[in-house]
Design a protein around this motif. Sequence first.
Motif, mmCIF file in Angstrom:
data_model
loop_
_atom_site.group_PDB
_atom_site.id
_atom_site.type_symbol
_atom_site.label_atom_id
_atom_site.label_comp_id
_atom_site.label_asym_id
_atom_site.label_seq_id
_atom_site.Cartn_x
_atom_site.Cartn_y
_atom_site.Cartn_z
ATOM 1 N N PRO A 246 -13.019 0.112 -8.221
ATOM 2 C CA PRO A 246 -13.439 0.309 -6.738
ATOM 3 C C PRO A 246 -12.913 -0.092 -5.633
ATOM 4 O O PRO A 246 -12.867 0.250 -4.394
ATOM 5 N N GLN A 247 -12.084 -1.217 -5.866
ATOM 6 C CA GLN A 247 -11.132 -1.710 -4.902
ATOM 7 C C GLN A 247 -10.130 -1.171 -4.285
ATOM 8 O O GLN A 247 -9.359 -1.375 -3.445
ATOM 9 N N ASP B 149 0.872 -1.145 0.059
ATOM 10 C CA ASP B 149 0.109 -0.037 0.017
ATOM 11 C C ASP B 149 0.914 1.226 0.016
ATOM 12 O O ASP B 149 2.044 1.238 -0.077
ATOM 13 N N ARG C 95 -12.981 6.836 -4.426
ATOM 14 C CA ARG C 95 -12.939 5.612 -5.216
ATOM 15 C C ARG C 95 -13.409 5.859 -6.611
ATOM 16 O O ARG C 95 -14.478 6.602 -6.663
#
Length: 322
Positions: free
Chosen positions: A232-233, A137, A227
């Motif tokens: 969308p994830q 991340d 988002r």
Amino acid sequence: MRKRLRAVVLVLSCGLAATLAVAQSYPAKPIRLIIPFGAGGITDVAGRLVGQHLGEELKQQVVIDNRAGAGGAIAAQALAQAAPDGYTLLLGTVGTQVVNKMLYSKLAYDPATLTPVSLVSNSPYVLAVNGVDGVRDLQGLVAYAKAHPGALNFGSAGNGSSPHLGIELFKLASGTQIVHVPFKSGAEAVNAALSGQVQIVIDALPVILPHAKAGRLKLLAIADEQRNPAAPQLATTTEQKLPDFKIGSWNALVAPPGTPAAQVEVLNAALARAMARPALVARLAEMGIEPMQTGVPAYLAHAQRETVKWSRVIQAAGTKLD
């Protein structure tokens, strides 16, 4: 006194009548839309889609004219030299409208003299990595970069390009040291990331997403507040505690200096109708492109915010192109 008042009213009435007449007859022929980059890029794709629907609303063809080079300065100069009759437009970018004046000491056009029509669309950038072990991340990338200052590098479409300035914004927001490797185009920068020549790349979502789906790049964040339906994830930079790291490929409709207000109003109204078309909204959404608020006031406010933001980044990076 009464005679003078009647004369003023007559002049104003004639002027209003002339303005209405121009608006009612415009456009009477095809409109040329200059795109400041080559065919196939995100700006070109957005311009062709919007141009098609805008032309249908205006009942005239919108002809695309690609004028690549110098970060959009060549295209903007062509617009600045065009007749102010509403038949030549530019799909402006952050480069043509904001950044070029900060990067070049001598610019062949003055962005402040161009006639704004409206914002059009924005394609948020995504940050992806390849070959950075253990990073999953954005905060993981920040931690890695701080633990290995100067060890990571990133590819861009060249000095002063939006991807270059985007990573400079990331460095400023995160307090990290990452080495810039400029290429001749965004495609070359992405290919360099795919081959492992560079570890980091950012670009518009439609450019990066296919490689991420194929497992060749790892998406870490979308540089936006919300988002995106196309991915969308994917968490936003705001969600990942870097709210200042926001960048996208935004576009605006711009006309030559001195373009009459009547033409601007016609274009604005037609663009608003085009951008509300379900077919266009759906097609843009498929590619992760967001419609932006239309109208001159919205454009002016956005351009002011972008000027403040990028002047700070460019000053911190010391980027100049001449």
